[in-house]
Each structure stands twice: as C-alpha cells, then as structure tokens.
Design a protein around this motif. Structure first.
Motif, PDB file in Angstrom:
ATOM      1  N   GLN A   1       0.827  -1.204   0.000  1.00 43.91           N
ATOM      2  CA  GLN A   1       0.000   0.000   0.000  1.00 43.91           C
ATOM      3  C   GLN A   1       0.862   1.256   0.000  1.00 43.91           C
ATOM      4  OE1 GLN A   1      -2.886   0.257   3.173  1.00 43.91           O
ATOM      5  NE2 GLN A   1      -3.415   2.376   2.709  1.00 43.91           N
ATOM      6  N   ASP A   2       1.946   1.235   0.778  1.00 40.80           N
ATOM      7  CA  ASP A   2       2.867   2.373   0.793  1.00 40.80           C
ATOM      8  C   ASP A   2       3.438   2.629  -0.596  1.00 40.80           C
ATOM      9  OD1 ASP A   2       2.827   3.142   3.539  1.00 40.80           O
ATOM     10  OD2 ASP A   2       4.073   1.415   4.036  1.00 40.80           O
ATOM     11  N   ILE A   3       3.826   1.555  -1.286  1.00 41.00           N
ATOM     12  CA  ILE A   3       4.397   1.695  -2.624  1.00 41.00           C
ATOM     13  C   ILE A   3       3.375   2.306  -3.573  1.00 41.00           C
ATOM     14  CG2 ILE A   3       5.130   0.363  -4.650  1.00 41.00           C
ATOM     15  CD1 ILE A   3       7.373   0.811  -2.723  1.00 41.00           C
ATOM     16  N   ASN A   4       2.135   1.891  -3.453  1.00 38.98           N
ATOM     17  CA  ASN A   4       1.085   2.453  -4.315  1.00 38.98           C
ATOM     18  C   ASN A   4       0.852   3.928  -4.007  1.00 38.98           C
ATOM     19  OD1 ASN A   4       0.681   0.001  -5.642  1.00 38.98           O
ATOM     20  ND2 ASN A   4      -0.877  -0.679  -4.191  1.00 38.98           N
ATOM     21  N   GLU A   5       0.857   4.268  -2.720  1.00 39.06           N
ATOM     22  CA  GLU A   5       0.695   5.679  -2.335  1.00 39.06           C
ATOM     23  C   GLU A   5       1.878   6.505  -2.839  1.00 39.06           C
ATOM     24  OE1 GLU A   5      -1.789   7.126  -0.826  1.00 39.06           O
ATOM     25  OE2 GLU A   5      -2.850   5.666   0.414  1.00 39.06           O
TER      26      GLU A   5
ATOM     27  N   PHE B   1       9.561  -4.521  -1.069  1.00 43.16           N
ATOM     28  CA  PHE B   1       9.016  -3.842  -2.243  1.00 43.16           C
ATOM     29  C   PHE B   1      10.039  -2.823  -2.733  1.00 43.16           C
ATOM     30  CE2 PHE B   1       5.160  -5.514  -0.309  1.00 43.16           C
ATOM     31  CZ  PHE B   1       4.488  -6.003  -1.429  1.00 43.16           C
ATOM     32  N   SER B   2      10.845  -3.245  -3.680  1.00 40.84           N
ATOM     33  CA  SER B   2      11.867  -2.378  -4.249  1.00 40.84           C
ATOM     34  C   SER B   2      11.256  -1.412  -5.249  1.00 40.84           C
ATOM     35  CB  SER B   2      12.925  -3.236  -4.955  1.00 40.84           C
ATOM     36  OG  SER B   2      13.825  -2.423  -5.676  1.00 40.84           O
ATOM     37  N   ALA B   3      11.899  -0.249  -5.375  1.00 43.51           N
ATOM     38  CA  ALA B   3      11.489   0.690  -6.429  1.00 43.51           C
ATOM     39  C   ALA B   3      11.716   0.102  -7.812  1.00 43.51           C
ATOM     40  CB  ALA B   3      12.256   2.000  -6.277  1.00 43.51           C
ATOM     41  N   LEU B   4      12.496  -0.972  -7.886  1.00 47.20           N
ATOM     42  CA  LEU B   4      12.782  -1.609  -9.167  1.00 47.20           C
ATOM     43  C   LEU B   4      11.594  -2.404  -9.718  1.00 47.20           C
ATOM     44  CD1 LEU B   4      16.305  -2.921  -8.197  1.00 47.20           C
ATOM     45  CD2 LEU B   4      15.883  -1.349 -10.095  1.00 47.20           C
ATOM     46  N   ILE B   5      10.628  -2.732  -8.875  1.00 46.85           N
ATOM     47  CA  ILE B   5       9.577  -3.653  -9.324  1.00 46.85           C
ATOM     48  C   ILE B   5       8.491  -2.961 -10.132  1.00 46.85           C
ATOM     49  CG2 ILE B   5       9.989  -5.168  -7.352  1.00 46.85           C
ATOM     50  CD1 ILE B   5       7.410  -4.121  -6.103  1.00 46.85           C
ATOM     51  N   ASP B   6       8.467  -1.647 -10.120  1.00 45.02           N
ATOM     52  CA  ASP B   6       7.435  -0.905 -10.837  1.00 45.02           C
ATOM     53  C   ASP B   6       8.103   0.017 -11.855  1.00 45.02           C
ATOM     54  OD1 ASP B   6       5.650   1.641 -11.215  1.00 45.02           O
ATOM     55  OD2 ASP B   6       4.276   0.144 -10.362  1.00 45.02           O
ATOM     56  N   ASP B   7       7.768  -0.146 -13.129  1.00 44.73           N
ATOM     57  CA  ASP B   7       8.427   0.620 -14.186  1.00 44.73           C
ATOM     58  C   ASP B   7       8.232   2.125 -14.031  1.00 44.73           C
ATOM     59  OD1 ASP B   7       9.362  -1.689 -15.338  1.00 44.73           O
ATOM     60  OD2 ASP B   7       7.732  -1.853 -16.798  1.00 44.73           O
ATOM     61  N   GLU B   8       7.038   2.534 -13.630  1.00 42.39           N
ATOM     62  CA  GLU B   8       6.772   3.979 -13.504  1.00 42.39           C
ATOM     63  C   GLU B   8       7.547   4.577 -12.337  1.00 42.39           C
ATOM     64  OE1 GLU B   8       2.619   5.395 -14.872  1.00 42.39           O
ATOM     65  OE2 GLU B   8       2.281   3.446 -13.918  1.00 42.39           O
TER      66      GLU B   8
ATOM     67  N   ARG C   1      11.831   7.193 -12.414  1.00 49.63           N
ATOM     68  CA  ARG C   1      12.197   8.459 -11.750  1.00 49.63           C
ATOM     69  C   ARG C   1      12.980   8.201 -10.465  1.00 49.63           C
ATOM     70  NH1 ARG C   1       7.988  11.940 -11.609  1.00 49.63           N
ATOM     71  NH2 ARG C   1       6.922  10.979 -13.376  1.00 49.63           N
ATOM     72  N   SER C   2      13.705   7.065 -10.426  1.00 47.71           N
ATOM     73  CA  SER C   2      14.334   6.634  -9.179  1.00 47.71           C
ATOM     74  C   SER C   2      15.829   6.393  -9.295  1.00 47.71           C
ATOM     75  CB  SER C   2      13.685   5.328  -8.687  1.00 47.71           C
ATOM     76  OG  SER C   2      12.327   5.507  -8.366  1.00 47.71           O
TER      77      SER C   2
END
Length: 364
Positions: free
Chosen positions: A161-165, A194-201, A205-206
């Motif tokens: 949920q944090d990653i989605n927020e 939940f790494s920032a690498l798992i979501d392309d969007e 910007r990371s």
C-alpha cells in the motif's frame, strides 16, 4: 558509542556492522585478483562483469530487466551513492522529503547541495508513513523523496500500500525518488521487500541504492551501487566521477565472482539474520524491556520506559558504563526528537555475544 564500548570493555550492539567475517570465497578471490595485478583504476561506472552480475541479481530477485552498462553504477559504498544522487538532482532552494528516524547522511548531503531537508517524523511503535502528511508538506519547491526500506533504525518494511501511495505522489507531483535499499535482502517472517525496481513507472524516476557491505558482511570494503534509468544514471555519473571516480578494482572482480558462483548467499541471508533476531528476542523474553517488532535489517528496538526515566542518550551512556552493553539512542535519528524511551540494538553478532548481552540486560 563504539568508542565508549571500547573504553568500557562493553559488549558492542551499537554501531551497525557484523561481528563475523566476509565469506571465505569472497576473501580468497579478493586476494587472488590483487596478487594477479588487478590493482589499477576500473572504469568509472564499474567493471562490466560486476554490472552484469548486478543486473542478473535484479532479474532473479525482482523479475525486472535492466541494461547494466547504462543503468548500473558501482560506488564506494552506499553512502557515496546516496551523496551523489542527492547532489545530482538537488539545486539551491529545492526541498527533499526525509522520513525520520533517518540515516544521518541524508540531511547534510541535501544541505551541502543548497537544498532543504523537509522532515516527516514517523512514530513508534509502528513507524508508518502518513501519506496525507506527505501531501500536506509538498510545495512547488519539492524535488524528491527519500525512502529507506527495510528501514534503519525502525526495522520496518514498507508495504505494498505504501508503494502504491508513493507512486501516486511521485507521478502527480512529478517528483524524483531516492530509494535506500541497503538491507533489501534482509526481511523476516515472509515480509516482502518492495523495491522501487519492481514498478516501471516508479523506477523511471528513481535512484535505487544498494550495499555489498551489508549483503556480504564486508562493510569495511565500502562497496555499493546505484541503479537508475539511463537519463538519471548519466547525471549521477557526472557527479560520481568527481567524488571517487571509480571503486576498489579487486573487490569488484571478487564480488562479481561471488554473485555468479554463490547466489545462494543472497537467498539465505534473510533466514540467517532471522535466526539471530529470534535468538536475541528469546533471550530478552524475561527482561523488563518492551520489544518492538523487527521486520527487516539487523536491528531491534527496545522500549525501556518500564526500567528508567532517563532520556535515551543518558540511558545509553548508563548502559555502556554501568551495565556493559552498548546501544544507540533512537532520538539521534530525528530532526525533532520525540520523547520516546527507545534504544536500538544490532544483532549482526555471534550467538554467544547476543546471549551475553541479553543476560546483562535482563538483570535490569
């Protein structure tokens, strides 16, 4: 605290470094490469063999494909990577959001770049991010957010949920992200990292920052890396070349071999440290401390409010001088410290060290 621990011959559970050594295979490879003459500068962004192994690790752990040459930069420790990422994106007057308690290098690096660290305090015992508060502190000057998961010192892991927020905030306000993931392979009780690498969007910007020192018990080697999309890596490398230019060549070659030949080390790391966490928690079971949950890292927080009314700095001084155990006060990780009576212990130690420390703490 390490200095005080040495002075008073105390058991040192304060500074976050392992008591045990790096793997034998890794040390032997380091010596072999040095003996073979690989002792000159490496390419500034890193030796290709290591970049390739990092990309392979990302593919295996996160099911994501990155192009190693253009996205992976090897650095002299994760702290250098954090510093360089902050310098690369922060202009005078920019604001960068930092969640306290926070690793102590974030704010000075922001200020050195002419920026302002905007601190958001996370509160015990859950240390959860209030995303409405994040939205409230955003301004036209906000440039980036720094997150750290698994989190030092709270030992919490960011949720899905944090990653989605986070993703929503980054996109809506066109912000950059510095994701400090140095404990990425150390999570417990089936908590997922939940790494920032798992979501392309998010990744687009990371700057995602990792540490070989944490993963392979070799913090003194000061070896880390940053993974960022090509446009951000290009800016990152413009600063990196004037900070360290390149990193320790024999270590890069040894680490590439370690990742290739012994991938099981990474996979077994979480269970290795979970056993140490459980040993310490069990040993402290009869103490008067309240034990806060540790979801990742190699740290454990203890609430000592049932034992003493001293502030946490004074209590840690008392522990090292009178009890013989060195710990870290939580307040030093805050810009505006709360009045919590919480200390941090490091359990990256031999079992007997943990048992000896717990015996002393249980006597309080």
């Amino acid at each position: 605290m390490t200095g005080l621990a040495n002075q008073y011959q105390a058991i040192n559970l304060s500074q976050g470094f392992p008591e045990f050594d790096a793997p034998d295979f890794l040390k032997k490879r380091l010596a072999e490469y040095s003996e073979q003459g690989f002792n000159q500068y490496s390419p500034s962004s890193g030796i290709s063999a290591l970049q390739n192994q990092i990309a392979a690790l990302i593919a295996r752990r996160y099911k994501q494909t990155v192009e190693p040459e253009s996205t992976v930069t090897v650095t002299s420790g994760a702290t250098e990577a954090l510093f360089v990422a902050i310098q690369a994106i922060t202009q005078p007057g920019d604001e960068v959001i930092v969640f306290d308690p926070a690793y102590d290098s974030y704010a000075p690096a922001i200020e050195l770049a002419g920026g302002k660290a905007v601190h958001i305090a996370l509160r015990a015992p859950d240390f959860r991010i209030d995303w409405q508060e994040v939205t409230r502190v955003l301004s036209a000057k906000t440039r980036a957010i720094i997150i750290n998961t698994p989190h030092n010192p709270s030992a919490k892991v960011i949720s899905e949920q944090d990653i989605n927020e986070l993703k929503g905030v980054l996109i809506e306000h066109d912000l950059l992200l510095i994701s400090d993931e140095v404990y990425e392979h150390i999570t417990f009780d089936n908590h997922r990292h939940f790494s920032a690498l798992i979501d392309d969007e998010i990744f687009s910007r990371s700057f995602v920052i990792s540490s070989f020192g944490k993963t392979f018990h070799c913090t003194g080697w000061k070896m880390g890396y940053c993974v960022a999309p090509p446009n951000l890596s290009s800016e990152f490398r413009k600063v990196h070349q004037y900070v360290t230019f390149s990193s320790f060549t024999p270590a890069q070659l040894a680490l590439a071999d370690m990742l290739n030949v012994h991938p099981e080390h990474v996979d077994e790391l979480a269970q290795f440290y979970q056993q140490k966490r459980d040993t310490l928690v069990k040993a402290l079971g009869d103490s008067r401390f309240k034990i806060l949950p540790s979801e990742g890292t190699y740290f454990l927080l203890l609430d000592y409010s049932a034992i003493s009314s001293m502030d946490d700095v004074a209590f840690c001084e008392y522990l090292v001088k009178e009890v013989g155990v060195a710990a870290i006060p939580l307040s030093v990780f805050y810009d505006s410290p709360p009045r919590d009576k919480i200390i941090r212990l490091c359990f990256a130690k031999h079992t007997q060290t943990l048992l000896n420390a717990a015996h002393k703490l249980c006597a309080l």
